[in-house]
Scaffold this motif. Structure first.
Motif, PDB file in Angstrom:
ATOM      1  N   HIS A   1     -11.352  20.556  25.012  1.00 50.18           N
ATOM      2  CA  HIS A   1     -11.882  21.754  24.393  1.00 50.18           C
ATOM      3  C   HIS A   1     -13.175  21.432  23.645  1.00 50.18           C
ATOM      4  O   HIS A   1     -14.137  22.203  23.683  1.00 50.18           O
ATOM      5  CB  HIS A   1     -10.824  22.350  23.460  1.00 50.18           C
ATOM      6  N   THR A   2     -13.204  20.298  22.982  1.00 51.52           N
ATOM      7  CA  THR A   2     -14.424  19.881  22.284  1.00 51.52           C
ATOM      8  C   THR A   2     -15.586  19.816  23.265  1.00 51.52           C
ATOM      9  O   THR A   2     -16.687  20.288  23.010  1.00 51.52           O
ATOM     10  CB  THR A   2     -14.236  18.482  21.665  1.00 51.52           C
ATOM     11  N   LYS A   3     -15.291  19.228  24.415  1.00 46.55           N
ATOM     12  CA  LYS A   3     -16.334  19.047  25.419  1.00 46.55           C
ATOM     13  C   LYS A   3     -16.840  20.388  25.922  1.00 46.55           C
ATOM     14  O   LYS A   3     -18.046  20.637  25.959  1.00 46.55           O
ATOM     15  CB  LYS A   3     -15.737  18.211  26.554  1.00 46.55           C
ATOM     16  N   LEU A   4     -15.921  21.281  26.282  1.00 40.43           N
ATOM     17  CA  LEU A   4     -16.326  22.582  26.822  1.00 40.43           C
ATOM     18  C   LEU A   4     -17.101  23.392  25.795  1.00 40.43           C
ATOM     19  O   LEU A   4     -18.021  24.126  26.118  1.00 40.43           O
ATOM     20  CB  LEU A   4     -15.095  23.382  27.251  1.00 40.43           C
ATOM     21  N   THR A   5     -16.710  23.251  24.531  1.00 42.21           N
ATOM     22  CA  THR A   5     -17.322  24.074  23.507  1.00 42.21           C
ATOM     23  C   THR A   5     -18.641  23.515  23.020  1.00 42.21           C
ATOM     24  O   THR A   5     -19.563  24.268  22.744  1.00 42.21           O
ATOM     25  CB  THR A   5     -16.369  24.199  22.299  1.00 42.21           C
ATOM     26  N   THR A   6     -18.720  22.197  22.896  1.00 45.13           N
ATOM     27  CA  THR A   6     -19.871  21.631  22.179  1.00 45.13           C
ATOM     28  C   THR A   6     -20.775  20.763  23.052  1.00 45.13           C
ATOM     29  O   THR A   6     -21.816  20.329  22.591  1.00 45.13           O
ATOM     30  CB  THR A   6     -19.398  20.742  21.020  1.00 45.13           C
ATOM     31  N   ARG A   7     -20.372  20.474  24.287  1.00 46.20           N
ATOM     32  CA  ARG A   7     -21.044  19.536  25.181  1.00 46.20           C
ATOM     33  C   ARG A   7     -20.859  18.087  24.745  1.00 46.20           C
ATOM     34  O   ARG A   7     -21.427  17.180  25.360  1.00 46.20           O
ATOM     35  CB  ARG A   7     -22.547  19.821  25.331  1.00 46.20           C
ATOM     36  N   CYS A   8     -20.089  17.844  23.696  1.00 49.15           N
ATOM     37  CA  CYS A   8     -19.847  16.470  23.243  1.00 49.15           C
ATOM     38  C   CYS A   8     -19.176  15.691  24.380  1.00 49.15           C
ATOM     39  O   CYS A   8     -18.135  16.099  24.875  1.00 49.15           O
ATOM     40  CB  CYS A   8     -18.928  16.518  22.021  1.00 49.15           C
TER      41      CYS A   8
ATOM     42  N   ASP B   1     -21.943  16.265   7.887  1.00 47.82           N
ATOM     43  CA  ASP B   1     -22.048  17.375   8.831  1.00 47.82           C
ATOM     44  C   ASP B   1     -23.143  17.191   9.875  1.00 47.82           C
ATOM     45  O   ASP B   1     -22.966  17.537  11.027  1.00 47.82           O
ATOM     46  CB  ASP B   1     -22.291  18.694   8.081  1.00 47.82           C
ATOM     47  N   ASP B   2     -24.279  16.662   9.445  1.00 51.62           N
ATOM     48  CA  ASP B   2     -25.373  16.570  10.424  1.00 51.62           C
ATOM     49  C   ASP B   2     -25.474  15.205  11.095  1.00 51.62           C
ATOM     50  O   ASP B   2     -26.415  14.958  11.842  1.00 51.62           O
ATOM     51  CB  ASP B   2     -26.705  16.992   9.780  1.00 51.62           C
ATOM     52  N   THR B   3     -24.489  14.339  10.890  1.00 51.84           N
ATOM     53  CA  THR B   3     -24.494  13.071  11.629  1.00 51.84           C
ATOM     54  C   THR B   3     -24.244  13.360  13.106  1.00 51.84           C
ATOM     55  O   THR B   3     -23.299  14.053  13.466  1.00 51.84           O
ATOM     56  CB  THR B   3     -23.362  12.141  11.117  1.00 51.84           C
ATOM     57  N   ILE B   4     -25.117  12.823  13.961  1.00 49.80           N
ATOM     58  CA  ILE B   4     -24.930  13.002  15.401  1.00 49.80           C
ATOM     59  C   ILE B   4     -23.721  12.169  15.842  1.00 49.80           C
ATOM     60  O   ILE B   4     -23.650  10.978  15.535  1.00 49.80           O
ATOM     61  CB  ILE B   4     -26.187  12.508  16.161  1.00 49.80           C
TER      62      ILE B   4
ATOM     63  N   VAL C   1     -24.960  16.121  19.638  1.00 46.82           N
ATOM     64  CA  VAL C   1     -23.980  16.996  18.999  1.00 46.82           C
ATOM     65  C   VAL C   1     -23.645  16.474  17.604  1.00 46.82           C
ATOM     66  O   VAL C   1     -23.228  15.326  17.469  1.00 46.82           O
ATOM     67  CB  VAL C   1     -22.680  17.086  19.831  1.00 46.82           C
ATOM     68  N   PRO C   2     -23.849  17.301  16.564  1.00 45.07           N
ATOM     69  CA  PRO C   2     -23.536  16.842  15.207  1.00 45.07           C
ATOM     70  C   PRO C   2     -22.050  16.996  14.876  1.00 45.07           C
ATOM     71  O   PRO C   2     -21.336  17.764  15.515  1.00 45.07           O
ATOM     72  CB  PRO C   2     -24.373  17.765  14.320  1.00 45.07           C
ATOM     73  N   TRP C   3     -21.633  16.257  13.878  1.00 46.11           N
ATOM     74  CA  TRP C   3     -20.242  16.249  13.441  1.00 46.11           C
ATOM     75  C   TRP C   3     -19.743  17.653  13.104  1.00 46.11           C
ATOM     76  O   TRP C   3     -18.626  18.017  13.417  1.00 46.11           O
ATOM     77  CB  TRP C   3     -20.124  15.314  12.234  1.00 46.11           C
ATOM     78  N   SER C   4     -20.609  18.478  12.495  1.00 48.46           N
ATOM     79  CA  SER C   4     -20.150  19.813  12.088  1.00 48.46           C
ATOM     80  C   SER C   4     -19.664  20.628  13.280  1.00 48.46           C
ATOM     81  O   SER C   4     -18.814  21.484  13.146  1.00 48.46           O
ATOM     82  CB  SER C   4     -21.277  20.568  11.371  1.00 48.46           C
TER      83      SER C   4
END
Ligand code: FAD
Ligand code: FAD
Lengths: 428, 379
Positions: free
Chosen positions: A372-379, A349-352, A359-362
């Motif tokens: 969507h991942t990008k917009l939500t998490t900045r990943c 979970d906490d792996t970047i 952004v961590p895996w969790s």
């Protein structure tokens, strides 16, 4: 903004691009070749700063001379950042914006390595295999350092032996594929007699390197600089190895952003026909960009693309046999070094997963699409624009690629401000 | 006939999310339907400037009330909303614009909106990166900035906590007479359907009279790498009003937004007639040249990404909020052009008032969809 005109424009100065430029120029076309690196040769042949007389250095020198003799314009440290149309590209070079207008474009932008996240992979001392190799070529001293090389594919052995020549102590080469598959690959090599495979069979047979098949790293420890690596295998037994450097590479992925920006059809790589034509008229592609298969495939595909772009279809078709053999080798690579499922379960979970934005895996593991991942998490929103994390998430979560946006690489605003429409009466 | 819920909200952009929350908090059984992940439409493409605009009386009403609603949540918004009370600094490049600034100040003050005229020297002190030779500026300290995808998710989460249901992605095909036909063959029945599908709204209705009411107005943006301190306010040139309200086919205006990450969001362009969301080099170049002209130091910052999106624009610059004349089960909440992040809040209050027949502090009439229908009002 400076405008330049050429008949054939080749993007990428690795084996594929070099071969394409030489072939097109040989057929009488005006050719421009550009590459974002200051040094010619691509991932494999790029010269070692301390050893210009290496075989690779000599290879590139010879090719450079032949290109010069044929009148090819070579522009290094020049990056394609945007396109106005498939054959009208913008490039950035030393704070100048170039508008390049060609009749035909050959894309030869190569591949990048797949880095998979696992606990500790962001520690100082952990590198990509190709990244470490590039640093060593650029002058990094590894003399006496204890190195673990891990991941998959022939590149591991190639890089491990290169590192050893520079004085590194190779503690282990961890190849995730099973011993049986590795043996199958080794046996298949006699069918593809070439310099590349000779080298590989020597390394595989000789046992000169401490190669361990069916094993992979599952955690990198340190404080924070790397000290130890925990290794695991299919039976789940683990052991811990002391080391100074860990070089990881889980295979290569074609670098398709430019091709996608030009709307070329892409699946595992850019889709091409037997003449290296992409789905977009007047755009050709060659080399690792079309699928991972090593430099010999890149050379023959580059040659075909260069000839076809120059209109020499008959000569291009004459190379079909070599191309078929190269593609057969590429298929064996893909089959024998396929990633095992266990590698999907290394992240915690906490792996970047996104180093630029921490952004961590969790935060990403439940998302189903890249945008969507990008917009939500900045990943993937950071300076690398997902070049590292997107291939990893594509593997871990099955995300398709996000739509590429200009600029393909970060560019000073003042340079981008020079963009001007050159095609009258069209929207783009 | 049994109903599946009280209200179906079509569209999980910021407008749909705000409506869903408001209605759910009012005790309605709400179902939210979007064809894709929430906040992926115009909402994802824009800037999150919460701003009072005075293009018309009604626009002023709606933006002032909306801004007040945003400000009610200061302190309770989670980090992901990135609410930043940075204020707006309107820049006057010449005497004519300074005169505009003076008028604007009076208009805002008359509504109780704090606004201060700044001399050229005060502008330079407030924003040292701006070029010299400006005429002055108008500071509106109550304006703010949000990260609108984060804000939308926050609104939706609260709506869900209040009992709303968010369906897994499925497209809506038709809306009318208390029914919502979904692409998967299901039909949802409800007392009211709020259509907050942005630029796609008209296509879902049974009437064709609104087909030309909402036109896409393309906008480009660019974002820099991290360079904290480049600007402190949302900076907008007063000439922006000309760009926003003019009907020129294509215009650009200086519009700069400090992000909490230290990045700078650079805007913006306005174009009618474009249908493809690709970034147009010619327009992007013009927009960036305008940015460098007013803030020369920007030239050295790296642009990491550019993109374009579509504002859902109506011909009078006001959203369509209200029931369809012939089918009061269908309530529109769409066409917010370049102000939907700001006015999502006020729109939700209007929708609540309409559905409950309750009094509204903002007059409803200017927003009534009937005004935009082809073939005459209410036809
Ligand atoms: C990190 C890494 C290390 C490798 N090391 C080895 C090795 O040791 N031994 C081995 O046999 N194989 C190695 N390979 C495999 C190698 O890629 C191929 O064998 C061969 O180099 C492929 O040739 P290519 O011409 O297709 O691509 P490349 O050699 O990768 O050439 C592509 C070139 O295009 C440039 N480029 C990309 N995008 C742009 C752009 N937008 N604008 C301008 N230029 C651009 C790149 O900088 C690069 O120089 C490595 C691959 C990678 C990714
Ligand atoms: C460049 C730019 C800058 C901007 N800057 C600002 C600013 O600074 N401040 C500000 O206040 N506003 C700004 N805006 C405007 C703002 O972004 C929009 O007004 C606002 O996002 C509109 O929200 P919406 O919910 O109505 O539409 P959308 O976000 O487009 O939401 C509509 C939703 O409906 C869904 N949908 C559509 N069709 C269907 C269907 N058939 N079935 C199911 N679902 C469907 C879509 O998937 C989408 O999620 C800007 C816009 C742009 C383009």
């Amino acid at each position: 903004m400076k405008r330049e005109r050429t008949e054939v424009l080749v993007v990428g100065g690795g084996p594929a691009g070099l071969a394409a430029a030489e072939a097109a120029a040989g057929a009488g076309r005006s050719v421009m070749l550009l590459d974002d690196n200051p040094r010619l040769g691509g991932q494999l042949w790029r010269a070692d700063v301390r050893d210009a007389q290496s075989p690779h250095g000599r290879e590139v020198d010879g090719r450079r001379r032949r290109l010069a003799a044929a009148g090819v314009v070579v522009r290094m440290a020049t990056t394609v950042i945007d396109a106005e149309a498939p054959t009208r590209l913008w490039a950035h070079c030393a704070d100048e914006l170039l508008h390049l207008h060609a009749d035909r474009v050959v894309l030869a932008s190569g591949a990048r390595e797949l880095l998979l996240p696992f606990p500790g992979w962001t520690r100082p001392g952990v590198f990509g295999v190709g990244g470490l190799q590039a640093l060593v070529k650029a002058g990094l001293d590894v003399d006496g350092r204890r190195v673990v090389v891990a991941g998959t594919g022939p590149l591991l052995l190639a890089v491990a032996s290169a590192l050893r020549r520079k004085g590194a102590k190779i503690v282990h080469v961890l190849e995730q594929t099973s011993r049986a598959r590795l043996a199958r690959f080794g046996l298949g090599l006699w069918r593809t007699p070439s310099k590349l495979t000779q080298g590989l069979s020597l390394m595989l047979r000789g046992g000169a390197l401490p190669l361990r098949a069916g094993a992979w790293p599952c955690e990198a420890h340190g404080d924070p600089t790397l000290r130890r690596v925990t290794v695991t295998d299919a039976r789940g037994s683990t052991s811990t190895i002391e080391c100074d450097l860990l070089a990881c590479g889980f295979g290569l992925v074609p670098q398709t952003r430019l091709a996608r920006l030009l709307s070329c059809e892409v699946d595992d790589g850019v889709v091409v026909d037997a003449l290296q034509r992409t789905s977009v008229p007047n755009v050709f592609a060659a080399g690792e960009l079309c699928g991972i298969g090593g430099h010999e495939k890149a050379l023959v595909e580059g040659q075909i693309a260069g000839l076809a772009a120059a209109g020499q279809l008959r000569s291009a078709r004459a190379l079909a046999g070599s191309r078929r053999r190269a593609l057969a080798f590429a298929r064996r690579l893909a089959r024998d070094f396929a990633l095992r499922d266990a590698l999907r379960r290394l992240v915690t979970d906490d792996t970047i997963v996104c180093r630029c934005e921490d952004v961590p895996w969790s935060h990403v593991r439940d998302h189903t699409d890249a945008r969507h991942t990008k917009l939500t998490t900045r990943c993937g929103m950071g300076p690398c624009q997902g070049r590292v994390c997107q291939p990893a998430l594509a593997y871990l979560l099955g995300h398709g690629p996000d739509r590429p946006r200009p600029p393909l690489r970060p560019v000073p605003l003042g340079v981008l401000a020079e963009l001007r429409t050159t095609i009258e009466g069209t929207a783009r | 006939m049994t109903l599946d819920c009280d209200v179906v909200v079509v569209g999980a952009g910021i407008v749909g999310a705000a409506c869903a929350l408001r209605l759910a908090e009012r005790g309605e059984a709400v179902v939210v339907v979007d064809r894709a992940s929430p906040a992926g439409g115009a909402t994802a493409a824009g800037m999150g400037h919460i701003v009072v605009m005075d293009g018309s009386e009604a626009q002023l009403d709606l933006t002032v009330s909306s801004r007040a609603l945003w400000r009610e949540h200061v302190g309770s918004m989670p980090d992901a909303v990135e609410y930043d009370p940075c204020g707006t600094l309107w820049i006057a490049t010449d005497e004519e614009e300074l005169a505009t600034a003076e008028v604007k100040r009076e208009v805002l003050r008359a509504r109780g909106v704090e606004a201060d005229l700044l001399t050229a020297a005060a502008v330079a002190e407030a924003e040292p990166g701006l070029c010299g030779g400006l005429a002055g500026g108008l500071r509106v300290p109550g304006d703010a900035v949000v990260y609108q995808p984060g804000a939308t998710r926050w609104l939706l989460q609260r709506a869900v906590q209040a009992g709303a249901q968010l369906r897994p992605p499925v497209a809506v095909e038709r809306v009318g007479d208390g029914r919502v036909a979904l692409r998967d063959g299901t039909t949802l029945r409800a007392r009211h359907v709020v259509v907050a599908a942005g630029g796609q709204t008209a296509a879902l209705l049974e009437t064709r009279a609104l087909d030309d009411a909402i036109r896409p107005r393309k906008g480009h943006l660019a974002i820099t790498s991290r360079a904290p301190g480049t600007c402190r306010h949302q900076l907008v040139e007063l000439g922006y009003g000309r760009s926003a309200h003019g009907h020129a086919a294509e215009s650009v205006a200086f519009n700069l937004q400090p992000r909490r990450t230290g990045q700078v969001l650079v805007g913006s362009s306005r174009q009618y007639g474009a249908t493809d969301a690709s970034v147009e080099p010619g327009v992007l170049g013009r927009m960036l040249r305008r940015a460098v002209a007013l803030m020369p130091a920007l030239a050295h910052l790296l642009i990491v990404r550019t993109w374009a999106g579509f504002r859902p624009a109506t011909s009078d610059g006001l959203p369509l909020v209200g029931p369809l004349p012939h089918d009061p089960t269908v309530v529109l909440a769409a066409g917010h052009e370049g102000l939907g992040i700001t006015t999502s809040m006020g729109t939700a209050a209007l929708v609540e008032a309409i559905i409950h027949g309750a009094p509204s502090s903002v007059a409803l009439a200017p927003f009534a969809p009937a005004r935009a229908m082809a073939g005459g009002v209410g036809a």
